[in-house]
Design a protein around this motif. Structure first.
Motif, PDB file in Angstrom:
ATOM      1  N   ARG A 371       0.836  -1.207   0.000  1.00 10.68           N
ATOM      2  CA  ARG A 371       0.000   0.000   0.000  1.00 10.68           C
ATOM      3  C   ARG A 371       0.869   1.256   0.000  1.00 10.68           C
ATOM      4  N   GLY A 372       1.968   1.201   0.724  1.00 10.95           N
ATOM      5  CA  GLY A 372       2.880   2.332   0.747  1.00 10.95           C
ATOM      6  C   GLY A 372       3.533   2.586  -0.602  1.00 10.95           C
ATOM      7  N   ILE A 373       3.789   1.523  -1.360  1.00  8.25           N
ATOM      8  CA  ILE A 373       4.397   1.678  -2.680  1.00  8.25           C
ATOM      9  C   ILE A 373       3.442   2.410  -3.618  1.00  8.25           C
ATOM     10  N   PHE A 374       2.151   2.098  -3.553  1.00  8.91           N
ATOM     11  CA  PHE A 374       1.185   2.810  -4.385  1.00  8.91           C
ATOM     12  C   PHE A 374       1.115   4.284  -3.994  1.00  8.91           C
ATOM     13  N   THR A 375       1.211   4.558  -2.717  1.00 13.24           N
ATOM     14  CA  THR A 375       1.246   5.956  -2.275  1.00 13.24           C
ATOM     15  C   THR A 375       2.484   6.662  -2.806  1.00 13.24           C
ATOM     16  N   GLU A 376       3.608   5.961  -2.785  1.00 14.73           N
ATOM     17  CA  GLU A 376       4.841   6.544  -3.295  1.00 14.73           C
ATOM     18  C   GLU A 376       4.762   6.767  -4.808  1.00 14.73           C
ATOM     19  N   LEU A 377       4.064   5.864  -5.527  1.00 14.90           N
ATOM     20  CA  LEU A 377       3.871   6.070  -6.963  1.00 14.90           C
ATOM     21  C   LEU A 377       3.104   7.364  -7.209  1.00 14.90           C
ATOM     22  N   GLU A 378       2.080   7.589  -6.430  1.00 11.05           N
ATOM     23  CA  GLU A 378       1.316   8.830  -6.534  1.00 11.05           C
ATOM     24  C   GLU A 378       2.204  10.042  -6.285  1.00 11.05           C
ATOM     25  N   ASN A 379       3.038   9.960  -5.251  1.00  8.77           N
ATOM     26  CA  ASN A 379       3.942  11.071  -4.949  1.00  8.77           C
ATOM     27  C   ASN A 379       4.974  11.277  -6.051  1.00  8.77           C
ATOM     28  N   LEU A 380       5.438  10.175  -6.624  1.00  7.35           N
ATOM     29  CA  LEU A 380       6.419  10.269  -7.709  1.00  7.35           C
ATOM     30  C   LEU A 380       5.820  11.025  -8.892  1.00  7.35           C
ATOM     31  N   ILE A 381       4.547  10.762  -9.216  1.00  4.91           N
ATOM     32  CA  ILE A 381       3.892  11.465 -10.331  1.00  4.91           C
ATOM     33  C   ILE A 381       3.776  12.953 -10.015  1.00  4.91           C
ATOM     34  N   ARG A 382       3.383  13.247  -8.798  1.00  4.63           N
ATOM     35  CA  ARG A 382       3.224  14.655  -8.409  1.00  4.63           C
ATOM     36  C   ARG A 382       4.557  15.396  -8.493  1.00  4.63           C
ATOM     37  N   ARG A 383       5.636  14.727  -8.104  1.00  5.82           N
ATOM     38  CA  ARG A 383       6.934  15.388  -8.055  1.00  5.82           C
ATOM     39  C   ARG A 383       7.630  15.457  -9.405  1.00  5.82           C
ATOM     40  N   ASP A 384       7.131  14.717 -10.396  1.00 11.33           N
ATOM     41  CA  ASP A 384       7.822  14.687 -11.685  1.00 11.33           C
ATOM     42  C   ASP A 384       7.817  16.081 -12.300  1.00 11.33           C
ATOM     43  N   PRO A 385       8.980  16.684 -12.488  1.00 15.75           N
ATOM     44  CA  PRO A 385       9.031  18.090 -12.915  1.00 15.75           C
ATOM     45  C   PRO A 385       8.775  18.254 -14.404  1.00 15.75           C
ATOM     46  N   ALA A 386       8.284  19.422 -14.763  1.00 18.64           N
ATOM     47  CA  ALA A 386       8.098  19.778 -16.164  1.00 18.64           C
ATOM     48  C   ALA A 386       9.363  20.473 -16.645  1.00 18.64           C
ATOM     49  N   LYS A 387      10.404  19.703 -16.850  1.00 15.16           N
ATOM     50  CA  LYS A 387      11.706  20.281 -17.189  1.00 15.16           C
ATOM     51  C   LYS A 387      11.731  20.844 -18.598  1.00 15.16           C
ATOM     52  N   ALA A 388      11.239  20.090 -19.537  1.00 18.77           N
ATOM     53  CA  ALA A 388      11.280  20.517 -20.935  1.00 18.77           C
ATOM     54  C   ALA A 388      10.124  19.886 -21.679  1.00 18.77           C
ATOM     55  N   ALA A 389       9.698  20.549 -22.733  1.00 23.55           N
ATOM     56  CA  ALA A 389       8.579  20.038 -23.528  1.00 23.55           C
ATOM     57  C   ALA A 389       9.026  18.829 -24.341  1.00 23.55           C
ATOM     58  N   VAL A 390       8.148  17.868 -24.472  1.00 22.12           N
ATOM     59  CA  VAL A 390       8.433  16.721 -25.328  1.00 22.12           C
ATOM     60  C   VAL A 390       8.352  17.187 -26.775  1.00 22.12           C
ATOM     61  N   PRO A 391       9.363  16.918 -27.583  1.00 19.95           N
ATOM     62  CA  PRO A 391       9.350  17.384 -28.982  1.00 19.95           C
ATOM     63  C   PRO A 391       8.109  16.912 -29.732  1.00 19.95           C
ATOM     64  N   GLY A 392       7.499  17.841 -30.436  1.00 20.34           N
ATOM     65  CA  GLY A 392       6.358  17.508 -31.277  1.00 20.34           C
ATOM     66  C   GLY A 392       5.093  17.186 -30.516  1.00 20.34           C
ATOM     67  N   GLY A 393       5.072  17.439 -29.209  1.00 19.46           N
ATOM     68  CA  GLY A 393       3.866  17.146 -28.442  1.00 19.46           C
ATOM     69  C   GLY A 393       3.601  15.659 -28.291  1.00 19.46           C
ATOM     70  N   GLY A 394       4.671  14.864 -28.329  1.00 17.80           N
ATOM     71  CA  GLY A 394       4.505  13.413 -28.287  1.00 17.80           C
ATOM     72  C   GLY A 394       4.231  12.862 -26.906  1.00 17.80           C
ATOM     73  N   LEU A 395       4.434  11.564 -26.776  1.00 18.07           N
ATOM     74  CA  LEU A 395       4.123  10.846 -25.540  1.00 18.07           C
ATOM     75  C   LEU A 395       5.186  11.145 -24.481  1.00 18.07           C
ATOM     76  N   HIS A 396       4.737  11.517 -23.289  1.00 16.13           N
ATOM     77  CA  HIS A 396       5.667  11.830 -22.213  1.00 16.13           C
ATOM     78  C   HIS A 396       6.126  10.539 -21.520  1.00 16.13           C
ATOM     79  N   PRO A 397       7.392  10.448 -21.113  1.00 22.23           N
ATOM     80  CA  PRO A 397       7.870   9.230 -20.433  1.00 22.23           C
ATOM     81  C   PRO A 397       7.074   8.882 -19.182  1.00 22.23           C
ATOM     82  N   ILE A 398       6.588   9.878 -18.431  1.00 26.20           N
ATOM     83  CA  ILE A 398       5.846   9.567 -17.212  1.00 26.20           C
ATOM     84  C   ILE A 398       4.553   8.829 -17.534  1.00 26.20           C
ATOM     85  N   THR A 399       3.936   9.195 -18.678  1.00 28.10           N
ATOM     86  CA  THR A 399       2.703   8.500 -19.082  1.00 28.10           C
ATOM     87  C   THR A 399       2.988   7.047 -19.423  1.00 28.10           C
ATOM     88  N   ARG A 400       4.030   6.842 -20.193  1.00 27.54           N
ATOM     89  CA  ARG A 400       4.400   5.473 -20.566  1.00 27.54           C
ATOM     90  C   ARG A 400       4.735   4.645 -19.319  1.00 27.54           C
TER      91      ARG A 400
END
Length: 613
Positions: A371-400
């Motif tokens: 259960r804690g791992i799922f909570t950490e997954l949620e936190n990992l998504i929240r913390r994932d920074p918007a460092k740079a735009a994905v070229p061409g508006g493609g698929l973001h690594p966090i989504t994959r």
């Protein structure tokens, strides 16, 4: 005739023993000599015969303290030759039998000493001392029979399921790992039946003499070594209690722990389904009729190896909640969950019941870790920074990452449902679809992911490209849900409908931003007068410029999903081409730069991105 001759010989020997023994000590010595030859010459046998012959108790009174003392001294001489021997008593079956007979006689003397006057301590002390020496030697013999049942030294445990593999050339760090097992329904006979019988005889004497705990301790030490060696051969490196639950595991690199967890899963199944049940069976045979000592011996043997396995799992459960650990932790949880029902019968006595309870506790800690791992997954998504735009508006690594992670996790859906439903009551149905704590958890993670993507979309300066980015990632999310039946069941149709509605909204916004300026140039008012040819020619030139700019600006944009790409192209053509054809019908000029077919071809080249040469 032969039988009558043997009886006469025996009678003569008895008469010699009675008449030549001028003193009780001399008679004891003579009787001991004869008893070594034949048990029918023992003093107890002769006394019983005298009583059966009608001799009065007054004529032969019960042994006095002096007679017991003489008897003890006689036994001391007999027993000392065994105690002083450097050779194992049980290496010779005759010696073993004689030693047991002497010990039995000594125990009988001890009982006689207990009836003497309290002040007669010298006899009692000498008897107790001799008995204690006998028990120490029996303990050594007992342990030696367990450790060296075939006479080899040191003992090399070789249960049938072990495989040492290739020669390690003396490298002690290489652990021979057993091959996989699929059938755990068998028992290991670690000791030959003859050794078990000898151990049983020793155990009876030690327990009868009040040394049951010492016997159990000797058994536990010897068998614990065997079990620890067996667990080691299954690929589990031995750690003490502190190491298994402390810094050693916590600081180890995850790839190394991951490999050890795979071996741990196999070791737990072998230990709790084969090794420990086999040990219980051996205890019941060695301590037959001595159930309390059998239970204590079993607990002494199994406590250390069992706790070693459980403490490792506990250390993993107390460690990092990194999402990458989920799948191995689930393996550990499932392994313990599946063996626990068998432990209730295996560890059912007062000495080992705590092991069953400990296994349940560790399983619960593993569930908490999941259960804690799922909570950490949620936190990992929240913390994932918007460092740079994905070229061409493609698929973001966090989504994959998140969608493939959830899809893989749902392959253990039943286990995760069990873990997430901590109270065991589930959640009422909502939104017209089955709901559960796991479904709610995953739905919430998807919402967090969607929010993160919308924040990342704001990096793009062009609103149209922002829509492309959201459509790419939204379509990928829906496709992964459709491709996984377990994930689709958990998420439900309502989520799919909401996500599809979002996609339609993004598509409409894209079309409006992209083509509204282009189609505005082609708009023809219904009322007279119609635009003059020069004006229409000028507007057509503006259309050509807008079309080129739009196609050129979007040349590097990409739609990752083939069906979505086709849908957007078709929708764009449906907006532009009818307006263009109407404009050309009014203009009636044949020499135009772009025919309708050419405009459609340009639109069909959109969204290829870097894949276009």
């Amino acid at each position: 005739m032969a039988e009558q001759g043997e009886e006469k010989l025996i009678e003569v020997a008895r008469h010699i023993a009675r008449t030549l023994g001028r003193t009780d000590t001399m008679a004891d010595d003579i009787l001991q000599i004869f008893s070594n030859f034949d048990g029918r010459f023992s003093r107890e046998k002769l006394a019983a015969e005298r009583r059966s012959d009608g001799s009065s108790s007054d004529e032969h009174p019960p042994p006095s303290d002096s007679s017991i003392d003489r008897r003890v001294r006689s036994l001391d001489r007999q027993i000392s030759r065994f105690l002083n021997s450097d050779r194992s008593i049980w290496s010779d079956s005759t010696d073993a039998a004689d030693f047991l007979v002497a010990v039995d006689a000594l125990v009988a003397c001890v009982r006689g000493v207990d009836q003497l006057a309290p002040g007669d301590r010298p006899v009692a002390d000498s008897t107790d001392d001799l008995l204690h020496q006998c028990m120490l030697r029996m303990e050594d013999e007992f342990r030696s029979l367990i450790e060296n049942p075939y006479g080899a030294s040191p003992y090399d445990p070789r249960p049938g399921f072990y495989s040492d593999g290739e020669d390690s050339d003396g490298d002690e760090d290489l652990i021979p790992v057993a091959p996989p097992l699929t059938d755990y329904d068998f028992i290991i006979d670690a000791l030959p039946s003859g050794s078990v019988a000898d151990l049983h005889e020793i155990a009876k004497r030690m327990v009868g003499a009040g040394f049951g705990r010492e016997c159990a301790h000797a058994y536990g030490l010897a068998r614990r070594d065997f079990l620890e060696e067996s667990v080691s051969r299954l690929g589990i490196r031995h750690r003490d209690a502190a190491g298994a639950g402390g810094d050693e595991v916590q600081t180890a690199p995850w790839p190394a722990l991951e490999d050890e967890i795979c071996r741990w899963v196999k070791a737990v199944n072998v230990a709790f389904r084969i090794l420990f049940p086999s040990e219980r069976r051996l205890c019941l045979r060695v301590f037959s009729g001595l159930s309390a000592i059998a239970d204590l011996s079993f607990a002494e043997a199994c406590r250390g190896p069992a706790l070693q396995l459980l403490r490792f799992a506990e250390a993993i459960a107390s460690g990092s909640r990194s999402p990458e650990r989920l799948f191995r932790v689930v393996d550990m949880y499932e392994t313990l969950r599946d063996v626990i029902p068998e432990l209730d019968g295996l560890f059912s006595d007062q000495y080992s019941a705590f092991l069953s309870a400990e296994a349940v506790t560790v399983r619960e800690k593993l569930g908490k870790a999941i259960r804690g791992i799922f909570t950490e997954l949620e936190n990992l998504i929240r913390r994932d920074p918007a460092k740079a735009a994905v070229p061409g508006g493609g698929l973001h690594p966090i989504t994959r990452y998140v969608m493939n992670y959830l899809r893989a996790a749902c392959s253990s859906r039943e286990t995760l449902e069990e873990v997430m439903d901590e109270d065991g009551v589930g959640t009422a149905a909502s939104l017209g679809r089955p709901s559960s704590p796991l479904a709610s958890q995953i739905a919430w993670i998807l919402e967090v992911l969607q929010g993160n993507l919308e924040s990342k979309a704001k990096i793009y300066r062009e609103p149209a490209l922002c829509c492309i980015f959201l459509m790419n990632n939204g379509r990928y999310m829906m496709q992964k849900v459709r491709d996984s039946s377990d994930l689709a069941i958990l998420i439900g149709e309502e989520w799919m409908r909401r996500q599809a509605a979002r996609e339609r909204q993004w598509a409409a916004e894209y079309q409006k931003i992209t083509w509204s300026k282009v189609t505005a140039v082609l708009r023809i008012d219904g009322g007279p007068p119609p635009p003059t040819p020069p004006a229409m020619c000028e507007r057509l030139k503006v259309f050509d410029v807008y079309l080129e700019e739009t196609c050129r600006a979007r040349a590097a944009w990409i739609i990752t999903d083939d069906s979505l790409r086709a849908e957007l192209r078709a929708a764009s053509s449906a907006i532009v081409l009818p307006a263009y054809r109407r404009f050309l019908a009014v203009y009636r000029e044949k020499n135009v730069r772009h025919s309708p077919q050419e405009v459609e071809a340009r639109i069909s080249e959109l969204f290829e991105g870097s894949r276009k040469p």
